[in-house]
Motif scaffolding. Structure first.
Motif, PDB file in Angstrom:
ATOM      1  N   GLY A   1       0.798  -1.218   0.000  1.00 11.11           N
ATOM      2  CA  GLY A   1       0.000   0.000   0.000  1.00 11.11           C
ATOM      3  C   GLY A   1       0.828   1.263   0.000  1.00 11.11           C
ATOM      4  N   ALA A   2       2.086   1.163   0.480  1.00 13.56           N
ATOM      5  CA  ALA A   2       2.980   2.328   0.512  1.00 13.56           C
ATOM      6  C   ALA A   2       4.386   1.863   0.857  1.00 13.56           C
ATOM      7  CB  ALA A   2       2.510   3.351   1.541  1.00 13.56           C
ATOM      8  N   PHE A   3       5.358   2.697   0.476  1.00 13.17           N
ATOM      9  CA  PHE A   3       6.747   2.502   0.875  1.00 13.17           C
ATOM     10  C   PHE A   3       7.044   3.457   2.028  1.00 13.17           C
ATOM     11  CE2 PHE A   3       7.934   1.481  -3.808  1.00 13.17           C
ATOM     12  CZ  PHE A   3       7.516   0.168  -3.651  1.00 13.17           C
ATOM     13  N   LEU A   4       7.657   2.954   3.093  1.00 17.20           N
ATOM     14  CA  LEU A   4       8.088   3.768   4.224  1.00 17.20           C
ATOM     15  C   LEU A   4       9.612   3.800   4.199  1.00 17.20           C
ATOM     16  CD1 LEU A   4       5.839   2.207   7.038  1.00 17.20           C
ATOM     17  CD2 LEU A   4       5.246   4.006   5.407  1.00 17.20           C
ATOM     18  N   ASN A   5      10.205   4.976   4.018  1.00 16.80           N
ATOM     19  CA  ASN A   5      11.653   5.090   3.900  1.00 16.80           C
ATOM     20  C   ASN A   5      12.176   6.281   4.679  1.00 16.80           C
ATOM     21  OD1 ASN A   5      11.116   4.125   0.589  1.00 16.80           O
ATOM     22  ND2 ASN A   5      12.320   2.899   1.966  1.00 16.80           N
ATOM     23  N   GLY A   6      13.447   6.207   5.035  1.00 14.23           N
ATOM     24  CA  GLY A   6      14.151   7.368   5.548  1.00 14.23           C
ATOM     25  C   GLY A   6      14.634   8.217   4.385  1.00 14.23           C
ATOM     26  N   ARG A   7      15.198   9.374   4.686  1.00 15.20           N
ATOM     27  CA  ARG A   7      15.624  10.306   3.655  1.00 15.20           C
ATOM     28  C   ARG A   7      16.694   9.722   2.744  1.00 15.20           C
ATOM     29  NH1 ARG A   7      19.920  13.085   2.945  1.00 15.20           N
ATOM     30  NH2 ARG A   7      20.655  12.731   5.064  1.00 15.20           N
ATOM     31  N   VAL A   8      17.702   9.070   3.321  1.00 19.46           N
ATOM     32  CA  VAL A   8      18.807   8.559   2.504  1.00 19.46           C
ATOM     33  C   VAL A   8      18.303   7.540   1.494  1.00 19.46           C
ATOM     34  CG1 VAL A   8      20.976   7.266   2.551  1.00 19.46           C
ATOM     35  CG2 VAL A   8      20.552   9.057   4.246  1.00 19.46           C
ATOM     36  N   THR A   9      17.491   6.601   1.947  1.00 19.20           N
ATOM     37  CA  THR A   9      16.946   5.585   1.035  1.00 19.20           C
ATOM     38  C   THR A   9      16.062   6.243  -0.018  1.00 19.20           C
ATOM     39  OG1 THR A   9      17.031   3.906   2.763  1.00 19.20           O
ATOM     40  CG2 THR A   9      15.575   3.472   0.901  1.00 19.20           C
ATOM     41  N   TYR A  10      15.208   7.170   0.421  1.00 15.14           N
ATOM     42  CA  TYR A  10      14.327   7.832  -0.536  1.00 15.14           C
ATOM     43  C   TYR A  10      15.124   8.570  -1.607  1.00 15.14           C
ATOM     44  CZ  TYR A  10      11.342  11.271  -2.679  1.00 15.14           C
ATOM     45  OH  TYR A  10      10.707  12.047  -3.603  1.00 15.14           O
ATOM     46  N   GLU A  11      16.140   9.330  -1.200  1.00  9.92           N
ATOM     47  CA  GLU A  11      16.908  10.098  -2.178  1.00  9.92           C
ATOM     48  C   GLU A  11      17.682   9.193  -3.127  1.00  9.92           C
ATOM     49  OE1 GLU A  11      19.111  12.887   0.244  1.00  9.92           O
ATOM     50  OE2 GLU A  11      17.519  14.396   0.031  1.00  9.92           O
ATOM     51  N   LEU A  12      18.163   8.065  -2.624  1.00 12.35           N
ATOM     52  CA  LEU A  12      18.829   7.090  -3.484  1.00 12.35           C
ATOM     53  C   LEU A  12      17.851   6.565  -4.541  1.00 12.35           C
ATOM     54  CD1 LEU A  12      21.432   5.337  -3.926  1.00 12.35           C
ATOM     55  CD2 LEU A  12      20.361   3.653  -2.449  1.00 12.35           C
ATOM     56  N   MET A  13      16.652   6.208  -4.103  1.00 10.56           N
ATOM     57  CA  MET A  13      15.637   5.683  -5.014  1.00 10.56           C
ATOM     58  C   MET A  13      15.167   6.769  -5.992  1.00 10.56           C
ATOM     59  SD  MET A  13      15.380   2.539  -4.011  1.00 10.56           S
ATOM     60  CE  MET A  13      13.841   1.750  -4.406  1.00 10.56           C
ATOM     61  N   ALA A  14      14.928   7.968  -5.464  1.00 15.92           N
ATOM     62  CA  ALA A  14      14.417   9.061  -6.291  1.00 15.92           C
ATOM     63  C   ALA A  14      15.431   9.529  -7.324  1.00 15.92           C
ATOM     64  CB  ALA A  14      13.990  10.234  -5.403  1.00 15.92           C
TER      65      ALA A  14
ATOM     66  N   ARG B   1       7.851   1.586 -12.831  1.00 18.39           N
ATOM     67  CA  ARG B   1       6.418   1.941 -12.818  1.00 18.39           C
ATOM     68  C   ARG B   1       5.822   1.741 -11.423  1.00 18.39           C
ATOM     69  NH1 ARG B   1       7.130  -0.456 -17.930  1.00 18.39           N
ATOM     70  NH2 ARG B   1       6.574  -2.525 -17.126  1.00 18.39           N
ATOM     71  N   ILE B   2       6.198   0.643 -10.763  1.00 21.17           N
ATOM     72  CA  ILE B   2       5.708   0.396  -9.401  1.00 21.17           C
ATOM     73  C   ILE B   2       6.134   1.541  -8.491  1.00 21.17           C
ATOM     74  CG2 ILE B   2       5.937  -1.108  -7.376  1.00 21.17           C
ATOM     75  CD1 ILE B   2       6.326  -3.459  -9.407  1.00 21.17           C
ATOM     76  N   TRP B   3       7.417   1.917  -8.553  1.00 21.94           N
ATOM     77  CA  TRP B   3       7.941   2.940  -7.649  1.00 21.94           C
ATOM     78  C   TRP B   3       7.278   4.294  -7.895  1.00 21.94           C
ATOM     79  CZ3 TRP B   3      10.428   7.598  -7.327  1.00 21.94           C
ATOM     80  CH2 TRP B   3      10.982   7.904  -6.082  1.00 21.94           C
ATOM     81  N   ARG B   4       7.112   4.663  -9.139  1.00 21.16           N
ATOM     82  CA  ARG B   4       6.495   5.966  -9.456  1.00 21.16           C
ATOM     83  C   ARG B   4       5.069   6.053  -8.931  1.00 21.16           C
ATOM     84  NH1 ARG B   4       8.982   5.653 -14.621  1.00 21.16           N
ATOM     85  NH2 ARG B   4       7.070   4.791 -15.465  1.00 21.16           N
ATOM     86  N   ASN B   5       4.323   4.969  -9.054  1.00 17.11           N
ATOM     87  CA  ASN B   5       2.898   4.993  -8.723  1.00 17.11           C
ATOM     88  C   ASN B   5       2.590   4.703  -7.260  1.00 17.11           C
ATOM     89  OD1 ASN B   5       2.111   5.589 -11.387  1.00 17.11           O
ATOM     90  ND2 ASN B   5       2.298   3.435 -11.952  1.00 17.11           N
ATOM     91  N   MET B   6       3.566   4.175  -6.514  1.00 15.76           N
ATOM     92  CA  MET B   6       3.318   3.782  -5.126  1.00 15.76           C
ATOM     93  C   MET B   6       3.355   5.001  -4.200  1.00 15.76           C
ATOM     94  SD  MET B   6       2.758   1.132  -3.120  1.00 15.76           S
ATOM     95  CE  MET B   6       3.277  -0.245  -4.139  1.00 15.76           C
ATOM     96  N   PRO B   7       2.370   5.138  -3.297  1.00 15.43           N
ATOM     97  CA  PRO B   7       2.489   6.182  -2.273  1.00 15.43           C
ATOM     98  C   PRO B   7       3.741   5.939  -1.434  1.00 15.43           C
ATOM     99  CG  PRO B   7       0.263   5.289  -2.326  1.00 15.43           C
ATOM    100  CD  PRO B   7       1.103   4.400  -3.198  1.00 15.43           C
ATOM    101  N   LYS B   8       4.426   7.030  -1.103  1.00 21.70           N
ATOM    102  CA  LYS B   8       5.659   6.930  -0.328  1.00 21.70           C
ATOM    103  C   LYS B   8       5.560   7.852   0.877  1.00 21.70           C
ATOM    104  CE  LYS B   8       7.472   7.638  -4.424  1.00 21.70           C
ATOM    105  NZ  LYS B   8       6.561   6.926  -5.309  1.00 21.70           N
ATOM    106  N   VAL B   9       6.016   7.350   2.032  1.00 29.43           N
ATOM    107  CA  VAL B   9       6.112   8.155   3.249  1.00 29.43           C
ATOM    108  C   VAL B   9       7.591   8.215   3.599  1.00 29.43           C
ATOM    109  CG1 VAL B   9       5.430   8.420   5.660  1.00 29.43           C
ATOM    110  CG2 VAL B   9       3.836   7.383   4.018  1.00 29.43           C
ATOM    111  N   VAL B  10       8.140   9.429   3.626  1.00 26.34           N
ATOM    112  CA  VAL B  10       9.557   9.625   3.910  1.00 26.34           C
ATOM    113  C   VAL B  10       9.689  10.271   5.287  1.00 26.34           C
ATOM    114  CG1 VAL B  10      11.706  10.690   3.155  1.00 26.34           C
ATOM    115  CG2 VAL B  10      10.041   9.923   1.465  1.00 26.34           C
ATOM    116  N   PHE B  11      10.453   9.621   6.148  1.00 26.61           N
ATOM    117  CA  PHE B  11      10.681  10.136   7.493  1.00 26.61           C
ATOM    118  C   PHE B  11      11.990  10.918   7.486  1.00 26.61           C
ATOM    119  CE2 PHE B  11       7.767   6.710   7.879  1.00 26.61           C
ATOM    120  CZ  PHE B  11       6.949   7.028   8.947  1.00 26.61           C
ATOM    121  N   SER B  12      11.892  12.234   7.668  1.00 27.58           N
ATOM    122  CA  SER B  12      13.080  13.076   7.613  1.00 27.58           C
ATOM    123  C   SER B  12      12.821  14.400   8.312  1.00 27.58           C
ATOM    124  CB  SER B  12      13.485  13.343   6.165  1.00 27.58           C
ATOM    125  OG  SER B  12      14.523  14.303   6.104  1.00 27.58           O
TER     126      SER B  12
END
Length: 196
Positions: free
Chosen positions: A44-57, A78-89
Motif C-alpha cells: 500500500g505504501a513505501f516507508l523510507n528514511g531520507r537517505v533511502t528515498y533520495e537514493l531511489m528518487a 512503474r511500481i515505484w512511481r505509482n506507489m504512495p511513499k512516506v519519507v521520514f526526515s
C-alpha cells in the motif's frame, strides 16, 4: 489492519552495506528483481528514511526510459512511481510524486496509518527500521540473505535489550544463491507483535 513489513537485503554476517556504504555485493538478477516486483506491487505504501528515498528518487523515476533496461527494471520503475511513499526526515523539505514527508516516528500516527485501507506497508532502510523496531512496530520480516561475508559496515539489526520471538512463514532459495527468510512476529495481537 495492515502490516508493516521490513524488507531488506543483508550479507550472511548481518550487514546491509559495507564500511563505505557499498552495496555492489547485492546479487539482484532478473529472477530476484521479478520476485521483489511481485511482492512490492501488492503493498500500500513505501516507508523510507531520507537517505533511502533520495537514493531511489535519483534513479527510479526515469529508469524505464533507458531502452536497454531489463523488463523487471522497467516494471519496478512503474511500481515505484505509482506507489504512495512516506519519507521520514527532519531535513527534507520537498519530495516528488505521491510522497508525504513526516518528521518523526510517532506511534499513534503509525497505528493510524496501519488502520487505513490498502495493502501492507513496506519498510526500508536500517536507520528507520531501527526506530520502528524500538517502538515495536514491525510485524513481518523479509530478509534476503546474500551469499557473501562483508566483514564490517552497517548492520541490519541494532542491539536491543528485549528478545523478540518470530515464526518462520516461508523460505526460498533463488538461483543466484540468495535466500529469503520470511518471518512474522510470534504472538501477534491484532497486527502488532509483542516482545518477550
Amino acid at each position: 489492519m495492515r502490516k508493516i513489513v521490513l524488507m531488506m537485503s543483508m550479507s550472511l554476517d548481518g550487514y546491509i552495506e559495507g564500511p563505505n556504504r557499498e552495496i555492489d555485493w547485492h546479487l539482484v538478477d532478473d529472477e530476484l528483481h521479478q520476485h521483489f516486483n511481485d511482492v512490492l506491487r501488492k503493498m500500500g505504501a513505501f516507508l523510507n528514511g531520507r537517505v533511502t528515498y533520495e537514493l531511489m528518487a535519483g534513479f527510479w523515476p526515469t529508469a524505464d526510459a533507458d531502452p536497454h533496461c531489463s523488463a523487471p527494471v522497467a516494471d519496478y520503475a512503474r511500481i515505484w512511481r505509482n506507489m504512495p511513499k512516506v519519507v521520514f526526515s527532519r531535513t527534507l523539505h520537498h519530495a516528488e510524486g505521491h510522497t508525504t514527508i513526516v518528521r518523526d516516528v510517532v506511534v499513534e500516527d503509525i497505528l493510524a496509518l496501519k488502520a487505513q485501507d490498502g495493502g501492507d506497508l513496506a519498510l526500508g532502510g536500517a536507520g528507520l527500521a531501527a526506530e520502528f523496531l524500538r517502538h515495536d512496530l514491525v510485524d513481518e520480516f523479509r530478509v534476503y540473505v546474500h551469499p557473501v561475508l562483508v566483514g564490517r559496515g552497517r548492520r541490519l539489526f541494532p542491539e536491543a535489550d528485549a528478545l523478540t520471538s518470530l515464526r518462520l512463514m516461508d523460505s526460498r532459495r533463488f538461483g543466484n544463491g540468495v535466500v529469503l527468510l520470511h518471518y512474522e512476529r510470534a504472538g501477534t495481537r491484532g497486527g502488532q507483535g509483542g516482545s518477550r
